[in-house]
Design a protein around this motif. Structure first.
Motif, PDB file in Angstrom:
ATOM      1  N   VAL A  16      42.462  36.570  46.899  1.00 41.07           N
ATOM      2  CA  VAL A  16      42.421  36.630  45.432  1.00 41.07           C
ATOM      3  C   VAL A  16      40.984  36.784  44.949  1.00 41.07           C
ATOM      4  O   VAL A  16      40.700  37.596  44.040  1.00 41.07           O
ATOM      5  CB  VAL A  16      43.076  35.363  44.832  1.00 41.07           C
ATOM      6  CG1 VAL A  16      42.827  35.295  43.323  1.00 41.07           C
ATOM      7  CG2 VAL A  16      44.566  35.338  45.120  1.00 41.07           C
ATOM      8  N   LEU A  17      40.050  36.017  45.534  1.00 38.42           N
ATOM      9  CA  LEU A  17      38.643  36.114  45.145  1.00 38.42           C
ATOM     10  C   LEU A  17      38.087  37.510  45.396  1.00 38.42           C
ATOM     11  O   LEU A  17      37.418  38.098  44.540  1.00 38.42           O
ATOM     12  CB  LEU A  17      37.816  35.083  45.915  1.00 38.42           C
ATOM     13  CG  LEU A  17      37.841  33.639  45.410  1.00 38.42           C
ATOM     14  CD1 LEU A  17      37.096  32.734  46.383  1.00 38.42           C
ATOM     15  CD2 LEU A  17      37.229  33.540  44.029  1.00 38.42           C
ATOM     16  N   LEU A  18      38.382  38.056  46.576  1.00 41.20           N
ATOM     17  CA  LEU A  18      37.875  39.381  46.926  1.00 41.20           C
ATOM     18  C   LEU A  18      38.462  40.457  46.015  1.00 41.20           C
ATOM     19  O   LEU A  18      37.738  41.345  45.544  1.00 41.20           O
ATOM     20  CB  LEU A  18      38.194  39.701  48.383  1.00 41.20           C
ATOM     21  CG  LEU A  18      37.406  38.916  49.432  1.00 41.20           C
ATOM     22  CD1 LEU A  18      37.968  39.141  50.820  1.00 41.20           C
ATOM     23  CD2 LEU A  18      35.927  39.304  49.399  1.00 41.20           C
ATOM     24  N   ILE A  19      39.770  40.368  45.752  1.00 46.21           N
ATOM     25  CA  ILE A  19      40.406  41.353  44.864  1.00 46.21           C
ATOM     26  C   ILE A  19      39.817  41.262  43.467  1.00 46.21           C
ATOM     27  O   ILE A  19      39.541  42.286  42.818  1.00 46.21           O
ATOM     28  CB  ILE A  19      41.934  41.135  44.840  1.00 46.21           C
ATOM     29  CG1 ILE A  19      42.546  41.525  46.192  1.00 46.21           C
ATOM     30  CG2 ILE A  19      42.584  41.948  43.723  1.00 46.21           C
ATOM     31  CD1 ILE A  19      43.993  41.134  46.348  1.00 46.21           C
ATOM     32  N   ALA A  20      39.606  40.029  42.980  1.00 47.82           N
ATOM     33  CA  ALA A  20      39.037  39.848  41.638  1.00 47.82           C
ATOM     34  C   ALA A  20      37.628  40.437  41.556  1.00 47.82           C
ATOM     35  O   ALA A  20      37.286  41.123  40.582  1.00 47.82           O
ATOM     36  CB  ALA A  20      39.018  38.367  41.279  1.00 47.82           C
TER      37      ALA A  20
END
Length: 357
Positions: A16-20
């Motif tokens: 989720v962090l990387l996608i964000a």
């Protein structure tokens, strides 16, 4: 999975962090049209690639090098000198890359062949000496590099802010500055994906074996000096490419922006915060550090004013914007204490423990 070279994040929260972060950077010109926000997004892209290249050395081979900013500076100065001397043209950019990238690779090859046979601490000292000598050289050769003032230059017309492609695209103009940003974004993304492929290849496995036990790797028949030198050259090429993109973003190259030892310290901090030996840590570390570097002072100003209005004792002084470096240092100490393997390493460990219960 193929795009990530068979190495997924292995943690939902990390994914989720990387996608964000990636989506935020991909849509930055549309979501954050201000000049400062776009400059911050550009810096995150460039430093993510630069930190990933250093992670190839530090995280995957255990090699500590202080010459990384030298390769970064070579890429910056090559583009700057070519555009300053030959004028704002695409051919000048090509010539700068054709000169800068091989020069960085040759220097990395020479340093690797002559220095990687010695113990790690001596290699670190040799690279520090070479980087310091290069910084002095760049400052002294005023006729070529501009000395302490550096070199300012113009980009080709398509990349200039005055060149407008679409006047109103969802309320935001698309111009040469937007095109420059996407060239940098795509270039940095390609370099990070390429490094992911390298570390997940048989060559990358050998690098990890050398990191864990160099003598055992030699006993198994691997030519450790060759592998370490090859990794040093690859890291130098990526660093020089990031330097070239940084020069294009700033339209300037100078000792403070390209060769400063402070940049080397920032790279080390980002690697440690994100997580060594992960590549993904470069994206997380660069995003957190650069956002804190640019916005922590403003946030502290708001918090200090709020504390003063609430009549709270001591807090307005402690949260004064002038003390932002103190709090940045405390945040770094806390991250090292609570996340000794970096944010990526900690998230992966947590996910692993959750799946094995």
């Amino acid at each position: 999975m193929m795009l990530l070279s068979g190495d997924p994040p292995r943690s939902r929260l990390l994914s989720v962090l990387l996608i964000a972060i990636v989506l935020g950077l991909a849509l930055a010109p549309l979501l954050f049209p201000g000049a400062k926000a776009l400059n911050v997004a550009t810096k995150i892209c460039i430093f993510a690639a630069l930190v990933a290249s250093y992670d190839l050395l530090l995280g995957y081979t255990g090699t500590v090098s202080f010459a990384h900013t030298m390769f970064y500076g070579i890429g910056s100065y090559a583009i700057a000198i070519a555009l300053y001397s030959l004028g704002p043209s695409w051919s000048a950019i090509a010539i700068g890359l054709v000169i800068g990238l091989p020069l960085a690779a040759l220097l990395a090859l020479a340093i690797g062949l002559f220095s990687l046979r010695v113990e790690a601490i001596f290699f670190a000292m040799i690279t520090l000496a070479v980087a310091s000598a290069f910084l002095v050289l760049a400052s002294q050769l005023s006729w070529l590099t501009g000395g302490e003032d550096g070199r300012s230059f113009q980009l080709p017309e398509l990349l200039r802010p005055g060149t407008v492609f679409v006047k109103n695209f969802f309320g935001v103009p698309l111009n040469g500055r937007t095109l420059t940003y996407y060239i940098i974004f795509i270039g940095c993304a390609a370099m990070i994906l390429g490094l992911l492929r390298v570390v997940n290849s048989p060559f990358g496995r050998v690098l990890q074996a050398v990191r864990e036990n160099r003598f055992r790797a030699e006993a198994l028949g691997y030519r450790t000096v060759f592998h370490l030198t090859y990794a040093n050259v690859l890291a130098a090429l990526v660093a020089a490419s990031a330097g070239a993109l940084n020069a294009m973003a700033l339209r300037y190259a100078g000792p403070d922006t390209s060769l400063s030892f402070a940049i080397m310290l920032d790279i080390l901090l980002m690697v440690v915060i994100g997580g060594m030996g992960t590549i993904y840590g470069a994206i997380i570390g660069a995003a957190i550090f650069i956002l804190a570097q640019n916005y922590l002072q403003a946030l502290m100003g708001l918090a200090s004013n709020a504390a003063a209005e609430a009549g709270l004792p001591l807090l307005p002084g402690l949260l004064h914007p002038d003390r932002w470096l103190l709090w940045l240092g405390l945040l770094f100490i806390a991250s090292v204490y609570f996340f000794p393997t970096g944010i990526v390493g900690r998230l992966r460990q947590t996910a692993h423990h959750a799946t094995t219960r």
